[in-house]
Design a protein around this motif. Structure first.
Motif, short mmCIF file in Angstrom:
data_model
loop_
_atom_site.label_atom_id
_atom_site.label_comp_id
_atom_site.label_asym_id
_atom_site.label_seq_id
_atom_site.Cartn_x
_atom_site.Cartn_y
_atom_site.Cartn_z
N UNK A 1 57.09 -12.15 57.97
CA UNK A 1 57.94 -12.17 56.60
C UNK A 1 59.24 -11.41 56.67
N UNK A 2 60.25 -11.85 55.96
CA UNK A 2 61.58 -10.94 55.67
C UNK A 2 62.03 -11.23 54.46
N UNK A 3 62.61 -10.22 54.06
CA UNK A 3 63.26 -9.87 52.49
C UNK A 3 64.77 -9.90 52.95
N UNK A 4 65.52 -11.09 52.85
CA UNK A 4 66.87 -11.17 53.47
C UNK A 4 67.64 -10.45 52.57
N UNK A 5 67.54 -10.11 51.43
CA UNK A 5 68.57 -9.32 50.69
C UNK A 5 68.58 -7.71 51.10
N UNK A 6 67.47 -7.39 51.91
CA UNK A 6 67.56 -6.15 52.27
C UNK A 6 67.66 -5.10 51.29
N UNK A 7 67.20 -5.48 49.93
CA UNK A 7 67.24 -4.48 48.88
C UNK A 7 66.29 -5.00 47.89
N UNK A 8 65.73 -4.02 47.10
CA UNK A 8 64.83 -4.51 45.81
C UNK A 8 65.65 -4.78 44.63
N UNK A 9 66.86 -4.53 44.78
CA UNK A 9 67.67 -4.86 43.70
C UNK A 9 68.20 -6.40 43.54
N UNK A 10 67.50 -7.10 42.39
CA UNK A 10 67.73 -8.52 42.22
C UNK A 10 69.28 -9.16 42.15
N UNK A 11 69.39 -10.28 42.71
CA UNK A 11 70.73 -10.88 42.69
C UNK A 11 71.65 -10.49 43.66
N UNK A 12 71.31 -9.75 44.71
CA UNK A 12 72.17 -9.18 45.83
C UNK A 12 72.26 -10.44 46.76
N UNK A 13 73.55 -10.32 47.44
CA UNK A 13 73.60 -11.34 48.45
C UNK A 13 72.92 -11.19 49.47
N UNK A 14 72.56 -12.33 50.41
CA UNK A 14 71.52 -12.07 51.39
C UNK A 14 72.20 -11.83 52.59
N UNK A 15 71.59 -11.20 53.62
CA UNK A 15 72.18 -10.67 54.81
C UNK A 15 72.19 -12.13 55.72
N UNK A 16 73.37 -12.08 56.66
CA UNK A 16 73.61 -13.32 57.38
C UNK A 16 72.69 -13.14 58.58
N UNK A 17 72.36 -11.92 58.81
CA UNK A 17 71.39 -11.80 59.97
C UNK A 17 70.10 -12.82 60.02
N UNK A 18 69.86 -13.16 58.75
CA UNK A 18 68.65 -13.90 58.74
C UNK A 18 69.01 -15.35 59.03
N UNK A 19 70.23 -15.88 58.87
CA UNK A 19 70.59 -17.03 59.36
C UNK A 19 71.10 -17.26 60.83
N UNK A 20 71.41 -15.92 61.26
CA UNK A 20 71.28 -15.75 62.77
C UNK A 20 70.02 -16.03 63.46
N UNK A 21 68.87 -15.28 62.87
CA UNK A 21 67.61 -15.53 63.41
C UNK A 21 67.22 -17.00 63.35
#
Length: 267
Positions: A156-176
């Motif tokens: 399970x991953x949370x690609x925004x890396x933060x609990x703040x809504x509407x933040x951009x997703x971290x590109x590391x998830x796409x790399x994975x």
């Protein structure tokens, strides 16, 4: 199961099983009692393979989100349809289930260390450390550990890396996703921010209707889709793409939030 059998991270499965059981018993009323968790799409979980599945979700608290997923996933695998009634489902939990969390967070207390043993893959954040903005390279060992977990089971991953809504997703998830080619299952949650404090450890308000929607796996062309295209696809899937903010006016969003605050839990 041999008494001292270990997972790829050296955790003794017998200990992990009991930690999950105890944590589930202690947390169950947070989703079925103080508040109610409405679930949709849990049957999708039963059609997934045993390994190499990546769940991507929006994020509302540090821990309540992932604990709820452990409840829902184990309940569904035990044959329950979109409910977590009768906590007997936790007696034989899925032990090859992991979640990605910040190493800094998982080292802060005895409780977080226990939660880490129950299934976290601790990674070093590249953009934030000790409350300050930083800019550092991704640790390859972190990527490798996520790959190791995918090879062993579900992550399970949370690609925004933060609990703040509407933040951009971290590109590391796409790399994975490009590197390990997992089945990618989107999850959309709501109500947890209103139910719990930011850490997700304390019930802030009772009588809140929480929700979790598990969607069909995404169709991803691992070889030809760009990192940006995958990120955009994830943003739409977990309903965190900026375009979602344009659907409702600011006035409507405020009214909806007030309405959500008044929603009473349903049996």
């Amino acid at each position: 199961m041999p008494l001292f059998k270990k997972n790829p991270f050296g955790h003794i499965l017998f200990i992990k099983k009991w930690l999950i059981r105890i944590l589930a018993i202690l947390s169950h009323r947070r989703y079925k009692g103080f508040n109610t968790l409405e679930i949709e799409g849990a049957d999708i979980l039963r059609s997934l393979p045993e390994t190499n599945v990546l769940f991507v979700s929006n994020h509302q608290t540090y821990f309540a989100d992932v604990v709820a997923m452990f409840h829902v996933f184990n309940a569904s695998l035990s044959g329950r349809d979109n409910n977590i009634k009768n906590i007997g489902y936790i007696w034989n939990p899925k032990l090859n289930m992991y979640y990605v969390a910040a190493a800094e967070t998982m080292k802060k207390s005895l409780l977080t260390k226990i939660l880490a043993y129950a299934g976290s893959i601790s990674v070093e954040r590249t953009w934030r450390a000790e409350g300050k903005d930083v800019n550092r390279q991704v640790k390859m060992s972190d990527i490798s550990n996520i790959g190791k977990a995918l090879d062993d089971g579900w992550v399970i991953t949370f690609p925004q890396g933060t609990t703040t809504p509407w933040k951009p997703l971290r590109k590391g998830t796409a790399h994975i996703i490009k590197k390990y080619k997992p089945i990618v299952v989107p999850v959309v949650i709501d109500g947890f921010r209103r139910s719990f404090d930011k850490k997700g450890l304390r019930v802030k308000k009772k009588g809140i209707l929480q929700s979790m929607v598990i969607k069909e796996p995404l169709d991803i062309d691992y070889e030809n889709e760009s990192f940006d295209a995958i990120i955009e696809k994830l943003e739409y899937a977990i309903e965190q793409h900026p375009s979602f903010l344009k659907v409702l006016s600011e006035k409507d969003l405020v009214a909806l939030e007030e309405e959500n605050k008044q929603r009473k839990w349903r049996i």
